[in-house]
Design a protein around this motif. Structure first.
Motif, PDB file in Angstrom:
ATOM      1  N   THR A  17       0.830  -1.212   0.000  1.00 25.88           N
ATOM      2  CA  THR A  17       0.000   0.000   0.000  1.00 25.88           C
ATOM      3  C   THR A  17       0.866   1.265   0.000  1.00 25.88           C
ATOM      4  O   THR A  17       0.578   2.233  -0.706  1.00 25.88           O
ATOM      5  CB  THR A  17      -0.918  -0.003   1.234  1.00 25.88           C
ATOM      6  OG1 THR A  17      -1.724  -1.190   1.228  1.00 25.88           O
ATOM      7  CG2 THR A  17      -1.810   1.223   1.226  1.00 25.88           C
ATOM      8  N   ALA A  18       1.938   1.266   0.768  1.00 30.03           N
ATOM      9  CA  ALA A  18       2.832   2.432   0.808  1.00 30.03           C
ATOM     10  C   ALA A  18       3.497   2.661  -0.539  1.00 30.03           C
ATOM     11  O   ALA A  18       3.644   3.809  -1.008  1.00 30.03           O
ATOM     12  CB  ALA A  18       3.893   2.250   1.896  1.00 30.03           C
ATOM     13  N   GLN A  23       3.759   5.716  -5.710  1.00 30.69           N
ATOM     14  CA  GLN A  23       3.680   5.697  -7.166  1.00 30.69           C
ATOM     15  C   GLN A  23       2.626   6.671  -7.686  1.00 30.69           C
ATOM     16  O   GLN A  23       2.773   7.234  -8.766  1.00 30.69           O
ATOM     17  CB  GLN A  23       3.368   4.271  -7.645  1.00 30.69           C
ATOM     18  CG  GLN A  23       3.386   4.100  -9.156  1.00 30.69           C
ATOM     19  CD  GLN A  23       4.741   4.394  -9.764  1.00 30.69           C
ATOM     20  OE1 GLN A  23       5.767   4.261  -9.098  1.00 30.69           O
ATOM     21  NE2 GLN A  23       4.751   4.823 -11.024  1.00 30.69           N
ATOM     22  N   ARG A  24       1.563   6.881  -6.898  1.00 33.88           N
ATOM     23  CA  ARG A  24       0.537   7.848  -7.317  1.00 33.88           C
ATOM     24  C   ARG A  24       1.100   9.270  -7.347  1.00 33.88           C
ATOM     25  O   ARG A  24       0.627  10.115  -8.114  1.00 33.88           O
ATOM     26  CB  ARG A  24      -0.650   7.784  -6.365  1.00 33.88           C
ATOM     27  CG  ARG A  24      -1.463   6.503  -6.457  1.00 33.88           C
ATOM     28  CD  ARG A  24      -2.768   6.642  -5.686  1.00 33.88           C
ATOM     29  NE  ARG A  24      -3.478   5.380  -5.614  1.00 33.88           N
ATOM     30  CZ  ARG A  24      -3.452   4.572  -4.564  1.00 33.88           C
ATOM     31  NH1 ARG A  24      -2.726   4.904  -3.484  1.00 33.88           N
ATOM     32  NH2 ARG A  24      -4.134   3.433  -4.562  1.00 33.88           N
ATOM     33  N   LEU A  25       2.121   9.554  -6.513  1.00 36.11           N
ATOM     34  CA  LEU A  25       2.732  10.885  -6.499  1.00 36.11           C
ATOM     35  C   LEU A  25       3.690  11.098  -7.663  1.00 36.11           C
ATOM     36  O   LEU A  25       4.112  12.238  -7.899  1.00 36.11           O
ATOM     37  CB  LEU A  25       3.484  11.097  -5.171  1.00 36.11           C
ATOM     38  CG  LEU A  25       2.626  11.034  -3.904  1.00 36.11           C
ATOM     39  CD1 LEU A  25       3.523  11.174  -2.669  1.00 36.11           C
ATOM     40  CD2 LEU A  25       1.562  12.116  -3.925  1.00 36.11           C
TER      41      LEU A  25
END
Length: 354
Positions: A17-18, A23-25
């Motif tokens: 999850t981290a 990766q979304r950033l």
């Protein structure tokens, strides 16, 4: 079973999850496979060797890392992976053009890719380079150039010069205000003395000036000689004020040469010129210099008029004629003895004794 159990554990899910949140950033994702930048570099060298006609890809020069970065974010259709990647790619192309023209020169870690992205390199890795290569491994130790030192010293010198300049300007401004106040005080004192002297001189007998020039204009014609006061020193506004003429003040009248007098001006008659080239305080079309105003009257500021006390005339004693001793000759003695018998007898006795 053991692999599946490891992936379904709570620790692994937290790690996953981290990683997904990080990766979304990432606004510039790449399309590299597991081979990463190392495999991409081999492909680019092989393609460039075929284009240049070289026998081996090892003969190809090292691929710049900004090209590696762009190739890693270029999809199969030639488009970039995101809008941010497209903007950085355009900046890279502009910097390459500036470098060919000489307007941009990269230095160490501040190369084309770092300048285009706008963020410094991460200490643990280098962007656009395969493998876990750190900053020191790729760029070497940081070096502080003489140019940066000179620029820093120049900024300090400019700051010190600016502080000194502001300090001197403050001192000069303070001195200027003090001098201005002193001049204003001197002017007020002169005006007060002049006013008191004018009141005292109103009761003194007046004397008509010699060699008066009478203007043909209505405001100056028909002036009575008895309207003139005693003589005054006429000054010009300089630092310090100086006397340029001796004249008399004309009492009465509100105009001169058809022009109304200002509240702080009076009419004066120029009797004696001290500086013929000095400019009069109120020039006209006919009179601009003191030498042109001799024998006529013009406007003069009250603050620049001071009473004139002529120096006493020195008296010299009259030259007395020098009396020369009289020489008595024998002929003169005989002529005088003929008129005086007694004297004639004494003269003969004197000759006999000799």
């Amino acid at each position: 079973m053991q692999f599946r159990a490891c992936r379904e554990s709570g620790d692994w899910q937290e790690t996953r999850t981290a990683a997904q949140q990080r990766q979304r950033l990432n606004d510039t994702p790449h399309v590299l496979s597991r081979g990463g930048y190392a495999l991409l570099e081999k492909k680019l060298k092989k393609s460039r060797a075929q284009t240049l006609g070289l026998e081996s890809p090892d003969l190809v020069d090292a691929i710049p890392r900004y090209e590696m970065w762009k190739a890693a974010r270029t999809k199969s259709d030639g488009q970039m992976t995101s809008q941010s990647a497209q903007i950085i790619s355009q900046k890279i192309d502009e910097l390459i053009e500036q470098e060919t023209q000489g307007s941009f020169v990269g230095h160490g870690r501040d190369d084309i890719l770092t300048t285009a992205i706008g963020r410094p390199e991460h200490p643990g890795r280098v962007r656009g380079v395969g493998g876990a290569i750190g900053l020191r491994d790729y760029f070497g130790p940081p070096q502080r150039s003489n140019e940066s030192l000179s620029q820093e010293a120049l900024r300090k010198m400019e700051q010190q010069m600016e502080e000194r300049f502001n300090q001197r300007m403050g001192i000069m401004e303070q001195r200027f205000m003090e001098q201005l106040q002193q001049q204003q005080q001197i002017q007020r004192t002169l005006e007060e003395k002049l006013q008191s002297m004018q009141q005292q001189n109103m009761e003194l007998p007046t004397q008509a000036p010699i060699g008066q020039r009478v203007s043909t204009k209505g405001s100056c014609s028909g002036v009575d000689h008895t309207d003139y006061t005693s003589q005054y020193e006429l000054l010009v506004d300089e630092d310090p004020p100086r006397v340029v003429a001796i004249g008399r003040q004309l009492q009465g009248g509100e105009t001169i040469h058809g022009v109304p007098l200002l509240p702080h001006h009076v009419r004066v008659m120029i009797d004696e010129v001290r500086d013929p080239h000095a400019q009069v305080p109120v020039p006209t079309s006919e009179i601009q210099f003191v030498g042109e105003a001799l024998g006529t009257f013009i406007a003069w500021p009250k603050a620049l008029i001071m009473p004139y006390f002529s120096p006493p005339k020195s008296t010299r004693p009259e030259k007395q004629p020098v009396r020369r001793p009289r020489v008595i000759r024998e002929d003169d003695e005989m002529a005088e003895a003929e008129d005086d018998p007694l004297g004639k007898l004494l003269l003969k006795l004197h000759k006999l004794k000799r």
